[in-house]
Motif scaffolding. Sequence first.
Motif, mmCIF file in Angstrom:
data_model
loop_
_atom_site.group_PDB
_atom_site.id
_atom_site.type_symbol
_atom_site.label_atom_id
_atom_site.label_comp_id
_atom_site.label_asym_id
_atom_site.label_seq_id
_atom_site.Cartn_x
_atom_site.Cartn_y
_atom_site.Cartn_z
ATOM 1 N N SER A 1 26.085 41.623 45.050
ATOM 2 C CA SER A 1 26.614 42.768 44.290
ATOM 3 C C SER A 1 27.109 43.877 45.206
ATOM 4 C CB SER A 1 25.539 43.306 43.344
ATOM 5 O OG SER A 1 24.572 44.013 44.102
ATOM 6 N N GLN B 1 31.537 43.105 43.814
ATOM 7 C CA GLN B 1 31.944 43.886 42.640
ATOM 8 C C GLN B 1 33.464 43.877 42.461
ATOM 9 O OE1 GLN B 1 30.293 47.787 42.705
ATOM 10 N NE2 GLN B 1 28.265 47.079 43.263
ATOM 11 N N ALA C 1 34.584 40.562 41.216
ATOM 12 C CA ALA C 1 34.212 40.351 39.812
ATOM 13 C C ALA C 1 35.248 41.024 38.912
ATOM 14 C CB ALA C 1 32.818 40.915 39.551
ATOM 15 N N ARG C 2 35.590 42.279 39.248
ATOM 16 C CA ARG C 2 36.599 42.984 38.458
ATOM 17 C C ARG C 2 37.961 42.282 38.543
ATOM 18 N NH1 ARG C 2 38.233 48.966 40.223
ATOM 19 N NH2 ARG C 2 38.756 47.842 42.116
ATOM 20 N N VAL D 1 38.180 39.470 36.151
ATOM 21 C CA VAL D 1 38.341 39.947 34.768
ATOM 22 C C VAL D 1 39.789 40.379 34.538
ATOM 23 C CG1 VAL D 1 37.649 41.714 33.102
ATOM 24 C CG2 VAL D 1 35.923 40.591 34.525
ATOM 25 N N LYS E 1 36.735 34.860 32.881
ATOM 26 C CA LYS E 1 35.421 35.306 32.449
ATOM 27 C C LYS E 1 34.485 35.389 33.658
ATOM 28 C CE LYS E 1 32.085 34.414 28.772
ATOM 29 N NZ LYS E 1 31.901 35.844 28.530
ATOM 30 N N VAL E 2 33.746 36.486 33.782
ATOM 31 C CA VAL E 2 32.719 36.577 34.818
ATOM 32 C C VAL E 2 31.368 36.606 34.118
ATOM 33 C CG1 VAL E 2 31.775 37.932 36.715
ATOM 34 C CG2 VAL E 2 34.242 37.732 36.448
ATOM 35 N N LEU F 1 31.997 47.213 37.558
ATOM 36 C CA LEU F 1 31.067 46.440 36.734
ATOM 37 C C LEU F 1 30.859 47.086 35.364
ATOM 38 C CD1 LEU F 1 28.415 45.471 39.440
ATOM 39 C CD2 LEU F 1 30.418 44.188 38.700
ATOM 40 N N TYR G 1 33.786 47.188 32.898
ATOM 41 C CA TYR G 1 34.183 45.891 32.319
ATOM 42 C C TYR G 1 32.997 45.134 31.739
ATOM 43 C CZ TYR G 1 38.506 47.045 34.622
ATOM 44 O OH TYR G 1 39.641 47.694 35.003
ATOM 45 N N GLN G 2 31.877 45.809 31.662
ATOM 46 C CA GLN G 2 30.647 45.235 31.098
ATOM 47 C C GLN G 2 30.300 43.881 31.716
ATOM 48 O OE1 GLN G 2 31.706 45.487 27.001
ATOM 49 N NE2 GLN G 2 31.658 47.697 27.077
ATOM 50 N N ILE G 3 30.368 43.833 33.029
ATOM 51 C CA ILE G 3 29.985 42.597 33.726
ATOM 52 C C ILE G 3 28.483 42.665 33.988
ATOM 53 C CG2 ILE G 3 30.287 41.215 35.819
ATOM 54 C CD1 ILE G 3 33.125 42.501 36.022
#
Lengths: 314, 481
Positions: free
Chosen positions: A171, A176, A179-180, A183, A188-189, A210, A213-215
């Motif tokens: 993380s 991070q 991950a974004r 998205v 999908k993450v 995060l 984007y509600q990851i």
Amino acid sequence: MNHIPVLIIGGGAAGMAAALAAAKRLSELKPDINPGEYITLLERESAPGGVLRQCIHHGFGLTRFSSDLTGVEYMRRFSEPFLTSGIRFRPDTSALHIFPDRTVSVSGLHTGRARLAFDHLILASGCYERSFWSLTPAGTRPSGIYAAGEAQYLINCCHKSIGEQAVVLGSGDMGQILARRMVLEGKKVLAVIEKNPVCGGLRKNQQECLEKYQIPVLLSSTVLAVHGESRITGVTVQNLQTQEDTFLPCDTLISAVGLIPEQRILDRSLTKDRLPEWISLCGNCHHVHKIVDSVTLQAEEAGREAVEKTLKDY
Amino acid sequence: MRILDGQPSVYDTVIIGGGLLGCFCALNLARCSLKTLLLEKREDVCTGISKANTAVIYPGYDNRPGTLKTTLTLKANRDFEKLCQKLNVSFSRCGSLLISEGPKGRQTVEKKYRQGIENQIPGLKLLSARELSELEPGLTPKASLGLYAPSAGTVHPWELCIAAWEAAKELGAQTMFHSEVTGICKKDAYFHLEINHKHTVLSRSVINCAGILADQVQALYTEPVIRIRPELAEYMLFEPEKKDLLKHIIFYETEEKGISLVPTLNGKILAGPVNRPANADSPLSTSDAGQKKLLAESEKILPKIAEEKKLRSFSGLRPNPYDPADPQRSLRGMEPLITDTKDGLISLIGIKTPGLTCSHELGKLIRDKVLDFLHIDPVVKEIPPRPVFREYSENPACQKILCRCEGITSGEVLDAIQRGATTIDGVKKRTGSGMGLCQGSHCSPRIAEILSSTLSVPMEQITKDGPGSCYLSPGCQRNLL
């Protein structure tokens, strides 16, 4: 063998800043010397920029330029003056080994195999990524597992899609941002996995990458095993506190488990603790910097010093 | 059944399986000008048992004097430099140390020493704890007795296997990839081999080198007298910063069968194996317990290895032979298990250690059996100089480094593709790319791009190691179809 007074290895943020600062100092002290005769920069790719070339996200230059730039914009502030500076630029050229006799072996598209001699060397070789496989996970060895930088290169520079459903390990800022990025690519993450009990990286990134984007972030967790024979089909995630295992189905695993300063081309006799005065390290090959602005500062100092030092005997 | 290309393809001999044994059988049969075909289920040679093993060329003290295993091992070991020279592959005769701890380990060492003396192994010597630490200073001080065999060595199994295949091709042997044998029957003088349930090829003789599936291939024709119980063998690779951390191969004998440490040709240390049962169709995988054991055992033998970086861990397959009439009866350690139906089908089922060491010798042995069956007088050609692909790797314009860790150039990658690599792992096996600390994270996209442009296929179709293992998103492949 042509002698190069100041040789810079690496054309990323550090290398370019070192080169430009060196050229500036040279023009101040000896305006009659052509920077191309004095300063050479080796870059393994065909254009300067290093990892900034693939950093299309913003957050760069806040301290240096008091503005919020993307990595590519930050890069341009250096690459454009650099390419017109008259500094000798050797793209597509990798340094292989730095020898104690102040020579370096190189291999490249335009040079073939060669050996270069220098007076002062600025190593600005950045980092490499700790590999997921060095964590020796249990399970299979399928495709679909990318280091964060590899994923970022494929998406942002090659414009390729790397997978549909991803799990991100680590993380920190890299994890991070990737991950974004997934998205934003419409993928999908499922989760970002973090071994520590708190999320890593800058607070700003946590919010912007995060939370926005509600990851989901799974803290105190790790990827215990990889599944899938040809392509990855999922990972077993273990909660390190409860020892509870969860299976997450995915076709992509992005691993962002750490950066290691790239010093492997230094001869073993030239370890970091007893580095001779004719080598300076700057940027992420010295230590992993939190922000690129501080890379630039450190490199500029190295560039100026290199010129001052070498001019004495020139 | 449809005949391939409308014409019945008729061969003197068909070899099933492109591992070390298959490739060396192909090489030795092609040397006799036999029309030879190698059938491989997967996308490349060297993808099964041969892909992952200990990489040791054994000195030959592990088996009793006079046995076929001993005879083949001794001859193979003695001639290994010659073979590697002809095939233009690297080989290091680094020597081995069998070390022991405890009374049972001591007995094993002494027994192997006696056996080795009887087998007339050159330079064999028992070493005291002090002599051991002089020869290999990093070794555990607990090792009380060691058996030194200077003739042991290490080779790169991928390189050897691919070299044998390339030499076989040079002699005219043909290869069909993605070709699984799904049926075998014999009509008159010809075996009819059904491939992928679709095509048929005809051959006067068949050699079954199908590795972990060799018993199942045999069962397509006659009931096998040997069956295989697969095992997974786990390994771990280290990248020692101190290049002289380990100089010899170490075999570690304690109260039970221990692991080996091998200083590999590319400067890594290979630790393993730790074995566990598997199924023929279970994927290659590592286990948490296996990894922990490997690490603990490695540190026991070479304490300083704990400070070194781990590169990766992986597993290989082991074909444990047993008697189907008496499943409890393992045939492990028996003579090379060559099943000959006497009508032209020869199977190598359950060949384990020293299979790598003896691959060329076994290839020659099988060749003689085939020649005998076909009533052909042996006129054996020399192994031709292996074709060397240097078109790109020696071109100054192809010296861009793609794999930073191992220093592999764009030219070497292009040559690997000329030599038959079609996947990222295919390039890795031929060049050593992606074997360093970053494990391919820098070079994989770049190699995938070169594969894509050289083979004229979209990058979305480039795989890691064959169908299903696409390097990019599996979603892209669906969109392309």
